[in-house]
Write an enzyme that holds these catalytic residues in place. Structure first.
Site, PDB file in Angstrom:
ATOM      1  N   ARG A  78      15.461  -1.086 -20.359  1.00  0.00           N
ATOM      2  CA  ARG A  78      14.571  -1.637 -19.441  1.00  0.00           C
ATOM      3  C   ARG A  78      13.058  -1.214 -20.173  1.00  0.00           C
ATOM      4  O   ARG A  78      12.102  -2.013 -19.878  1.00  0.00           O
ATOM      5  CB  ARG A  78      14.576  -0.914 -18.065  1.00  0.00           C
ATOM      6  CG  ARG A  78      13.620  -1.473 -17.175  1.00  0.00           C
ATOM      7  CD  ARG A  78      14.213  -2.573 -16.508  1.00  0.00           C
ATOM      8  NE  ARG A  78      13.177  -2.737 -15.389  1.00  0.00           N
ATOM      9  CZ  ARG A  78      13.426  -3.521 -14.237  1.00  0.00           C
ATOM     10  NH1 ARG A  78      14.779  -4.241 -14.140  1.00  0.00           N
ATOM     11  NH2 ARG A  78      12.427  -3.871 -13.417  1.00  0.00           N
ATOM     12  N   ASN A 120      -0.673  -7.314  -6.944  1.00  0.00           N
ATOM     13  CA  ASN A 120       0.599  -7.904  -6.527  1.00  0.00           C
ATOM     14  C   ASN A 120       0.446  -8.418  -5.023  1.00  0.00           C
ATOM     15  O   ASN A 120      -0.319  -7.894  -4.032  1.00  0.00           O
ATOM     16  CB  ASN A 120       1.697  -6.513  -6.507  1.00  0.00           C
ATOM     17  CG  ASN A 120       3.027  -7.336  -5.717  1.00  0.00           C
ATOM     18  OD1 ASN A 120       3.604  -8.386  -6.306  1.00  0.00           O
ATOM     19  ND2 ASN A 120       3.661  -6.710  -5.145  1.00  0.00           N
ATOM     20  N   HIS A 122       2.542  -9.237  -1.530  1.00  0.00           N
ATOM     21  CA  HIS A 122       3.929  -8.663  -0.598  1.00  0.00           C
ATOM     22  C   HIS A 122       4.318  -9.352   0.601  1.00  0.00           C
ATOM     23  O   HIS A 122       3.111  -9.232   1.369  1.00  0.00           O
ATOM     24  CB  HIS A 122       4.338  -7.241  -0.762  1.00  0.00           C
ATOM     25  CG  HIS A 122       5.529  -6.747  -0.190  1.00  0.00           C
ATOM     26  ND1 HIS A 122       6.717  -6.949  -0.732  1.00  0.00           N
ATOM     27  CD2 HIS A 122       5.691  -6.303   1.058  1.00  0.00           C
ATOM     28  CE1 HIS A 122       7.503  -6.140  -0.210  1.00  0.00           C
ATOM     29  NE2 HIS A 122       6.987  -6.009   1.042  1.00  0.00           N
ATOM     30  N   ASP A 154       0.926   0.326  -8.774  1.00  0.00           N
ATOM     31  CA  ASP A 154       1.174   1.704  -9.312  1.00  0.00           C
ATOM     32  C   ASP A 154       2.811   1.834  -9.586  1.00  0.00           C
ATOM     33  O   ASP A 154       3.198   0.707  -9.797  1.00  0.00           O
ATOM     34  CB  ASP A 154       0.404   2.760  -8.301  1.00  0.00           C
ATOM     35  CG  ASP A 154       1.111   2.733  -6.896  1.00  0.00           C
ATOM     36  OD1 ASP A 154       2.465   2.139  -7.071  1.00  0.00           O
ATOM     37  OD2 ASP A 154       1.159   3.473  -6.139  1.00  0.00           O
ATOM     38  N   GLY A 156       5.043   2.762  -7.901  1.00  0.00           N
ATOM     39  CA  GLY A 156       6.108   2.821  -7.047  1.00  0.00           C
ATOM     40  C   GLY A 156       6.528   1.477  -6.694  1.00  0.00           C
ATOM     41  O   GLY A 156       6.189   0.493  -7.558  1.00  0.00           O
ATOM     42  N   ASP A 158       5.623  -1.322  -4.360  1.00  0.00           N
ATOM     43  CA  ASP A 158       4.932  -1.830  -3.622  1.00  0.00           C
ATOM     44  C   ASP A 158       4.084  -0.637  -2.717  1.00  0.00           C
ATOM     45  O   ASP A 158       4.156  -0.822  -1.470  1.00  0.00           O
ATOM     46  CB  ASP A 158       5.659  -2.889  -2.203  1.00  0.00           C
ATOM     47  CG  ASP A 158       6.327  -3.682  -3.029  1.00  0.00           C
ATOM     48  OD1 ASP A 158       5.688  -4.500  -3.779  1.00  0.00           O
ATOM     49  OD2 ASP A 158       7.410  -4.064  -2.547  1.00  0.00           O
TER      50      ASP A 158
HETATM   51  C1  GRF Z   1       6.008 -14.490  -1.850  1.00  0.00           C
HETATM   52  O1  GRF Z   1       6.415 -14.658  -0.589  1.00  0.00           O
HETATM   53  C2  GRF Z   1       5.807 -13.205  -2.552  1.00  0.00           C
HETATM   54  O2  GRF Z   1       5.318 -12.133  -1.735  1.00  0.00           O
HETATM   55  C3  GRF Z   1       7.270 -12.942  -2.709  1.00  0.00           C
HETATM   56  O3  GRF Z   1       7.820 -14.039  -3.083  1.00  0.00           O
HETATM   57  C4  GRF Z   1       7.189 -15.231  -2.498  1.00  0.00           C
HETATM   58  C5  GRF Z   1       6.829 -16.025  -3.759  1.00  0.00           C
HETATM   59  O4  GRF Z   1       6.384 -17.162  -3.449  1.00  0.00           O
HETATM   60  N1  GRF Z   1       7.334 -11.610  -3.364  1.00  0.00           N
HETATM   61  P1  GRF Z   1       5.930 -18.351  -4.511  1.00  0.00           P
HETATM   62  O5  GRF Z   1       6.869 -18.334  -5.842  1.00  0.00           O
HETATM   63  O6  GRF Z   1       4.662 -17.845  -4.947  1.00  0.00           O
HETATM   64  O7  GRF Z   1       6.174 -19.707  -4.051  1.00  0.00           O
END
Ligand code: GRF
Length: 220
Positions: A78, A120, A122, A154, A156, A158
């Site tokens: 990894r 990111n 989420h 960071d 962690g 999210d």
């Molecule tokens: C988003 O909702 C993102 O937050 C999640 O996966 C989705 C990705 O959507 N982790 P896309 O590939 O940008 O359509």
């Protein structure tokens, strides 16, 4: 005779590398914002994925943007994958990295290079429901509102400082089987939130103080 004032220098657009794992609608929202608004303040210089055949990479190819794929299984460890990803991203000299539905946790090599400038998105209201199943977990918990969070990455899962959040109501019609429909409603909010947050950072800069993110010209 006094010489005319020189025009104020126009900052070059911020260079973005966008990382994807899926359909890439968040990437598309960024591409559209950049295409629609010459003053948006950013350009996408490359798109990377952790797997083959993503809609995100196809969208980038259609837009004429360089792409790369960096798969965990092609590396002995990894850590080696993390180093390879960091090197591939570094080739494109980004000012900001955007993880737009990139379903991998980056490691120390990546964070050493791009920590504090990787964003990111989420699909839940962090710090509730981090991880790969934020929409499903929020539904199963029975929340009345959920939404999306744009945050800095960071070490962690999210857990990084929050830049912006958007709220989506959960209704009586949202059954546990309706995860996909709720996710689509969240993604509508998420795309605008990401476009707005990335544009602000690109144009105005940012400063992170502890958990607090300040947008705007640093030092003002
Ligand atoms: C988003 O909702 C993102 O937050 C999640 O996966 C989705 C990705 O959507 N982790 P896309 O590939 O940008 O359509």
């Amino acid at each position: 005779m006094a010489s005319p004032p020189s025009p104020s220098p126009v900052a070059p657009p911020a260079r973005l590398v966008v990382l994807v794992s899926g359909s890439g609608t968040n990437l598309q929202a960024l591409l559209d914002a950049i295409g629609d608004d010459p003053a948006y303040g950013a350009e996408i210089v490359a798109v990377g994925a952790d797997r083959d055949g993503t809609g995100g990479v196809e969208r980038a190819e259609r837009a004429g943007i360089p792409t790369f794929v960096c798969k965990v299984k092609d590396h002995a460890t990894r850590g080696a994958w993390d180093e390879a990803l960091a090197a591939l991203v570094a080739e494109h000299r980004p000012d900001l990295v955007v993880s737009a539905g990139f379903m991998k946790i980056v490691g120390p090599a990546f964070l050493a290079a791009f920590g504090g400038r990787t964003v990111n998105t989420h699909p839940a209201l962090l710090p509730s429901f981090p991880g790969a199943h934020g929409v499903r977990d929020a539904l199963a918990y029975g929340v009345k509102v959920t939404g999306c969070t744009v945050h800095f990455v960071d070490d962690g899962v999210d857990t990084g400082p929050i830049i912006a959040q958007g709220v989506v109501e959960v209704t009586e019609e949202d059954t546990p089987e309706g995860e996909a429909a709720l996710h689509e409603r969240i993604k509508e909010v998420e795309r605008s939130l990401l476009v707005e947050a990335v544009g602000r950072i690109a144009r105005d800069g940012h400063r992170i103080e502890g958990r607090k993110v300040h947008l705007g010209h640093v030092g003002e």
